[in-house]
Design a protein around this motif. Structure first.
Motif, mmCIF file in Angstrom:
data_model
loop_
_atom_site.group_PDB
_atom_site.id
_atom_site.type_symbol
_atom_site.label_atom_id
_atom_site.label_comp_id
_atom_site.label_asym_id
_atom_site.label_seq_id
_atom_site.Cartn_x
_atom_site.Cartn_y
_atom_site.Cartn_z
ATOM 1 N N LYS A 1 53.796 73.317 -18.073
ATOM 2 C CA LYS A 1 53.053 72.294 -17.334
ATOM 3 C C LYS A 1 53.624 72.075 -15.933
ATOM 4 C CE LYS A 1 51.489 69.692 -21.381
ATOM 5 N NZ LYS A 1 51.456 68.362 -22.048
ATOM 6 N N GLY A 2 54.673 72.795 -15.601
ATOM 7 C CA GLY A 2 55.293 72.631 -14.300
ATOM 8 C C GLY A 2 54.697 73.552 -13.245
ATOM 9 N N MET A 3 55.393 73.655 -12.124
ATOM 10 C CA MET A 3 54.964 74.473 -10.990
ATOM 11 C C MET A 3 56.112 75.392 -10.591
ATOM 12 S SD MET A 3 53.307 71.333 -8.759
ATOM 13 C CE MET A 3 54.755 70.292 -9.038
ATOM 14 N N VAL A 4 55.784 76.461 -9.895
ATOM 15 C CA VAL A 4 56.805 77.374 -9.374
ATOM 16 C C VAL A 4 56.915 77.166 -7.869
ATOM 17 C CG1 VAL A 4 57.522 79.762 -9.050
ATOM 18 C CG2 VAL A 4 56.401 79.077 -11.178
ATOM 19 N N PHE A 5 58.134 76.884 -7.440
ATOM 20 C CA PHE A 5 58.437 76.671 -6.028
ATOM 21 C C PHE A 5 59.258 77.861 -5.564
ATOM 22 C CE2 PHE A 5 60.611 74.624 -2.410
ATOM 23 C CZ PHE A 5 59.553 73.955 -1.830
ATOM 24 N N ALA A 6 58.900 78.441 -4.418
ATOM 25 C CA ALA A 6 59.566 79.660 -3.953
ATOM 26 C C ALA A 6 60.108 79.496 -2.547
ATOM 27 C CB ALA A 6 58.596 80.836 -3.995
ATOM 28 N N GLN A 7 61.291 80.045 -2.337
ATOM 29 C CA GLN A 7 61.869 80.180 -1.002
ATOM 30 C C GLN A 7 61.956 81.668 -0.697
ATOM 31 O OE1 GLN A 7 65.146 77.500 -2.422
ATOM 32 N NE2 GLN A 7 65.159 76.880 -0.267
ATOM 33 N N ILE A 8 61.245 82.109 0.331
ATOM 34 C CA ILE A 8 61.142 83.529 0.654
ATOM 35 C C ILE A 8 61.654 83.736 2.073
ATOM 36 C CG2 ILE A 8 59.585 85.496 0.849
ATOM 37 C CD1 ILE A 8 57.629 83.938 -0.975
ATOM 38 N N GLU A 9 62.770 84.446 2.193
ATOM 39 C CA GLU A 9 63.385 84.656 3.507
ATOM 40 C C GLU A 9 63.153 86.086 3.974
ATOM 41 O OE1 GLU A 9 67.659 84.184 5.849
ATOM 42 O OE2 GLU A 9 67.484 83.602 3.729
ATOM 43 N N ILE A 10 62.383 86.219 5.036
ATOM 44 C CA ILE A 10 62.094 87.518 5.651
ATOM 45 C C ILE A 10 62.833 87.568 6.984
ATOM 46 C CG2 ILE A 10 60.286 89.015 6.554
ATOM 47 C CD1 ILE A 10 58.335 87.578 4.666
ATOM 48 N N THR A 11 63.720 88.539 7.136
ATOM 49 C CA THR A 11 64.576 88.604 8.318
ATOM 50 C C THR A 11 64.037 89.627 9.313
ATOM 51 O OG1 THR A 11 66.483 88.087 6.924
ATOM 52 C CG2 THR A 11 66.931 88.945 9.135
ATOM 53 N N PRO A 12 63.768 89.207 10.549
ATOM 54 C CA PRO A 12 63.297 90.174 11.559
ATOM 55 C C PRO A 12 64.425 91.068 12.048
ATOM 56 C CG PRO A 12 63.506 87.987 12.514
ATOM 57 C CD PRO A 12 63.786 87.823 11.053
ATOM 58 N N THR A 13 64.081 92.259 12.474
ATOM 59 C CA THR A 13 65.045 93.153 13.106
ATOM 60 C C THR A 13 65.235 92.746 14.574
ATOM 61 O OG1 THR A 13 63.298 94.687 13.761
ATOM 62 C CG2 THR A 13 64.328 95.053 11.607
ATOM 63 N N ILE A 14 66.195 93.349 15.246
ATOM 64 C CA ILE A 14 66.404 93.052 16.668
ATOM 65 C C ILE A 14 65.159 93.429 17.469
ATOM 66 C CG2 ILE A 14 67.749 93.650 18.716
ATOM 67 C CD1 ILE A 14 70.175 94.005 16.890
ATOM 68 N N ALA A 15 64.602 94.599 17.138
ATOM 69 C CA ALA A 15 63.379 95.022 17.826
ATOM 70 C C ALA A 15 62.237 94.055 17.531
ATOM 71 C CB ALA A 15 63.004 96.438 17.388
ATOM 72 N N GLY A 16 62.174 93.552 16.307
ATOM 73 C CA GLY A 16 61.132 92.594 15.943
ATOM 74 C C GLY A 16 61.273 91.284 16.692
ATOM 75 N N ARG A 17 62.520 90.836 16.886
ATOM 76 C CA ARG A 17 62.752 89.599 17.644
ATOM 77 C C ARG A 17 62.314 89.777 19.098
ATOM 78 N NH1 ARG A 17 66.111 86.139 14.650
ATOM 79 N NH2 ARG A 17 67.248 87.171 12.961
ATOM 80 N N LEU A 18 62.620 90.926 19.666
ATOM 81 C CA LEU A 18 62.229 91.190 21.051
ATOM 82 C C LEU A 18 60.711 91.250 21.177
ATOM 83 C CD1 LEU A 18 63.102 91.856 23.939
ATOM 84 C CD2 LEU A 18 63.187 94.277 23.283
ATOM 85 N N PHE A 19 60.057 91.918 20.232
ATOM 86 C CA PHE A 19 58.595 92.004 20.243
ATOM 87 C C PHE A 19 57.979 90.608 20.123
ATOM 88 C CE2 PHE A 19 54.494 92.572 18.044
ATOM 89 C CZ PHE A 19 53.866 93.436 18.919
ATOM 90 N N SER A 20 58.580 89.772 19.265
ATOM 91 C CA SER A 20 58.092 88.406 19.098
ATOM 92 C C SER A 20 58.261 87.589 20.367
ATOM 93 C CB SER A 20 58.830 87.724 17.939
ATOM 94 O OG SER A 20 58.451 86.373 17.803
ATOM 95 N N LEU A 21 59.377 87.787 21.069
ATOM 96 C CA LEU A 21 59.624 87.055 22.316
ATOM 97 C C LEU A 21 58.617 87.440 23.392
ATOM 98 C CD1 LEU A 21 61.444 85.196 24.063
ATOM 99 C CD2 LEU A 21 62.803 87.223 24.598
ATOM 100 N N LEU A 22 58.377 88.741 23.532
ATOM 101 C CA LEU A 22 57.490 89.203 24.588
ATOM 102 C C LEU A 22 56.022 88.999 24.258
ATOM 103 C CD1 LEU A 22 59.298 92.533 25.576
ATOM 104 C CD2 LEU A 22 59.403 90.319 26.739
ATOM 105 N N TYR A 23 55.686 89.074 22.966
ATOM 106 C CA TYR A 23 54.279 88.980 22.578
ATOM 107 C C TYR A 23 54.115 87.965 21.452
ATOM 108 C CZ TYR A 23 49.540 90.628 21.387
ATOM 109 O OH TYR A 23 48.202 90.708 21.140
ATOM 110 N N LYS A 24 54.187 88.413 20.224
ATOM 111 C CA LYS A 24 54.109 87.526 19.073
ATOM 112 C C LYS A 24 54.663 88.261 17.860
ATOM 113 C CE LYS A 24 49.333 88.801 17.959
ATOM 114 N NZ LYS A 24 47.961 88.289 17.737
ATOM 115 N N PRO A 25 55.092 87.540 16.815
ATOM 116 C CA PRO A 25 55.654 88.224 15.652
ATOM 117 C C PRO A 25 54.595 89.001 14.886
ATOM 118 C CG PRO A 25 55.454 85.870 15.241
ATOM 119 C CD PRO A 25 55.131 86.078 16.683
ATOM 120 N N ALA A 26 55.022 90.094 14.266
ATOM 121 C CA ALA A 26 54.125 90.839 13.389
ATOM 122 C C ALA A 26 53.781 89.969 12.185
ATOM 123 C CB ALA A 26 54.799 92.134 12.936
#
Length: 671
Positions: A566-591
């Motif tokens: 009768k309960g619920m499932v609570f989730a913590q999901i941590e997705i870590t960007p790469t250095i290239a991903g952080r740069l892409f996010s800064l210049l444009y937007k995250p994937a």
């Protein structure tokens, strides 16, 4: 060199109705204006260069600039900013928004208490901007009178975007910051103290119109102050003057001084979460339009540096940095979300900035024909940017918003605001007919779909801090909604709109903590159409959490979920960007990131907001439609329990994130 404006396009009204001709006229006006500004011997007689023509053009600009006939609608997010101003709510605490206590100035909606101030401030800001542009022209370009067409194009051009909920005044900071810097670096005489005082006050006001302007405006103040210290050996007073001006305006707008830090911190939180929360909109694909805009911006910055470097030397980096920062903000505004309202406005703002720069760069280029050809090419690029956005399906400039704002002027002149009041009352009556509700005593929140419903029934209308659920895309904003819902002084009833998410998000990833607080403190008592009617519980429920498992999984790897009973499932999901991903996010937007959930043998794919997923979200049951939400808030068992899920990354941009994902699953029971 000649003063006055030269308008060489067709004179009939069809120019405004046909976008292609409008673009042609705009470019032709810019080119003609630039050409005439350096031809010292050219003498042309044109009616618009006469005094009466000059005044008429500016007057026409004023009529189109000011939202005389505002929108009579209450379902807009922006309408709630007027409501917050009327009620004296505190920005940064009661309200967390991209807009500030003066935000109503740029949002053309009708409320009796804000309408006079909105009109008056728009008139004043139009007059001040005309004065600033006039002074800029005479001090830097030509002592003669400036072109009225040039002034009006700069002030009105962004207003041709398809977003009727945004007035042209909302885009003037793009012009203002560059005008301030150009006047400082290229002025032939030092500006007066009155001029600087007015500039600082207006810049301070725009910080409180839209908090997201704070970084661009603050950068402008710092650049000018630093140059005064380094080059002029002066102690700059504009920086402390700016701070004092913002504080005074904050107090004038009925805000408590202790809340101003919260306003700026919440603005920073909004900016930090916006790209991931609202930046992966898949409804419109603009193709190469963002690339064309970026290349056009680099071209304009390069042309600016080539033109001014001989005059300023190394100091040219200061005004160039403000120009670059402005274009970067425009790019982020227009192409992170990629809907017509944002994209078209950004393209028009680019052209507006070009029109501002053109006379200065034309004069500084002297007899250098190559540079002048490049300047004309920059203007052509502006047209190409708009055309590319249009042809890619990103929308095009329109004139309907201007005509909507002025069509009721005759009635306004003869009847005053009575016609607006009548239209508002008719709108509220229509809401009562459309949404028949039981009578509630006390306060009601209906801002998740239409704040006017509560007003239509005579209830005190309340608004959650993020105004709508979909804006709560960081844990801090969701926590503010939680505190508001749990407070006994919060709403007595909530009209809850289904669906709660936008852009294909996982429903519970939108304001997940607030949704749980809503469950413990409210229960469903009925439904009207796609609305769920919630009433505050006499005794709040309590949540108990128990950690089930902690996993490190690979992307695309399926994770099976235990049955929580009768309960619920609570989730913590941590997705870590790469250095290239952080740069892409800064210049444009995250994937984009996605969650694929399984219910029995069926699967469904949703967008995942990394910030809320990291802090934790309700994972199971799946809340995806009215019956599932009704069961959730009626304390009934849901049939949409997840059996498993997996995480996917945006195709072609998998390199933006690490392959390993950390997942923590907990069981949550309600007592």
């Amino acid at each position: 060199m000649m003063g006055g404006g030269i308008y060489s396009g067709p004179s009939d009204d069809s120019v405004l109705g046909e976008p292609v001709l409008f673009y042609t006229v705009m470019l032709d006006s810019c080119y003609t204006f630039g050409y005439l500004s350096v031809d010292m011997k050219m003498k042309i007689r044109n009616p618009i260069s006469k005094n009466h023509g000059f005044v008429l053009v500016l007057l026409a600009g004023l009529i189109l600039f000011v939202p005389w006939c505002p929108i009579i609608a209450t379902f807009y997010y922006e309408y709630c900013i007027h409501l917050a101003t009327c009620e004296g709510w505190q920005f940064g605490t009661d309200i967390i928004s991209t807009y500030g206590p003066f935000g109503f100035v740029g949002l053309p909606f009708y409320r009796a208490s804000t309408y006079p101030s909105m009109i008056l401030l728009n008139i004043c800001l139009y007059g001040i901007m005309v004065a600033f542009l006039w002074e800029f022209w005479q001090n830097i370009v030509n002592p003669a009178r400036p072109s009225a067409v040039w002034i009006v194009i700069i002030l009105l051009l962004p207003g041709f975007g398809p977003a009727m909920e945004w007035s042209p005044v909302l885009f003037t900071p793009y012009v203002l910051v560059n005008l301030f810097v150009l006047r400082h670096f290229f002025g032939k005489t030092a500006p007066s103290y009155l001029y600087l005082f007015m500039f600082v006050i207006v810049l301070g006001m725009f910080v409180l119109v839209k908090g997201t302007f704070i970084f661009l405006i603050l950068m402008t103040i710092v650049v000018v102050s630093a140059d005064q210290i380094i080059n002029s050996k002066k102690v700059p007073w504009i920086f402390p003057g700016f701070i004092v001006g913002v504080l005074v305006l904050w107090v004038v707008s009925s805000q408590k001084t202790g809340n101003i830090l919260g306003y700026f911190l919440s603005t920073a939180d909004l900016i930090a979460g916006y790209k991931d929360g609202a930046g992966s909109f898949e409804g419109t694909k603009l193709g190469i339009a963002p690339v064309v805009f970026a290349l056009g911006s680099l071209g304009l910055i390069g042309t600016f540096l080539l033109t001014v470097r001989k005059l300023l030397g190394w100091r040219s980096i200061w005004p160039a940095s403000i120009l670059a920062a402005t274009l970067y903000v425009m790019f982020q505004h227009g192409f992170v979300r990629q809907d017509p309202q944002h994209s078209v406005s950004a393209c028009l703002s680019f052209c507006c900035l070009y029109v501002l720069m053109l006379p200065l760069l034309w004069v500084l280029s002297g007899g250098n024909k190559t540079l002048r050809r490049v300047l004309v090419a920059n203007g052509t690029v502006g047209i190409i940017i708009i055309a590319t956005c249009w042809l890619s399906g990103g929308g095009r400039p329109v004139v309907n918003s201007f005509f909507q704002r002025i069509k009721g002027i005759p009635a306004l002149m003869t009847q005053g605001v009575s016609a607006l009041e009548t239209a508002r009352e008719a709108h509220l009556q229509l809401l009562k007919q459309k949404f028949p509700l039981p009578q509630f005593d006390g306060s009601m929140e209906s801002s998740t779909f239409d704040a006017g419903v509560a007003e239509a029934y005579g209830n005190y209308s309340m608004v959650r801090p993020t105004v709508t659920l979909y804006v709560a895309y960081t844990s801090k904003m969701s926590m503010r909604n939680k505190d508001y819902l749990e407070d006994a002084s919060g709403p007595g009833a909530i009209l809850f709109s289904i669906p709660v998410a936008i852009d294909g998000r996982y429903p519970a990833a939108t304001d997940s903590i607030g949704l749980l607080a809503q469950k413990t403190h409210f229960s469903a008592i009925g439904r009207v159409g796609n609305l769920l009617v919630l009433e505050r519980r006499a005794r709040p429920l309590k949540l108990k959490s128990e950690k089930l498992q902690e996993l490190d999984v690979d992307v695309n790897g399926t994770i099976s979920l235990p049955d929580p009973g009768k309960g619920m499932v609570f989730a913590q999901i941590e997705i870590t960007p790469t250095i290239a991903g952080r740069l892409f996010s800064l210049l444009y937007k995250p994937a984009a990131t996605f969650i694929i959930v399984s219910v029995g043998t069926e699967e469904a794919r949703f967008r995942l907001i990394r910030a809320t997923a990291k802090e934790g979200m309700l994972l199971s049951p799946l809340l995806c439609d009215l019956p599932s939400f009704q069961a959730f808030y009626s304390d009934s068992n849901s049939s949409l329990k997840l059996s498993g899920f997996r995480i996917e990354y945006e195709k072609g941009r998998e390199w933006c994130y690490q392959n390993k994902i950390k997942v923590v699953l907990s069981k949550v029971n309600v007592d």
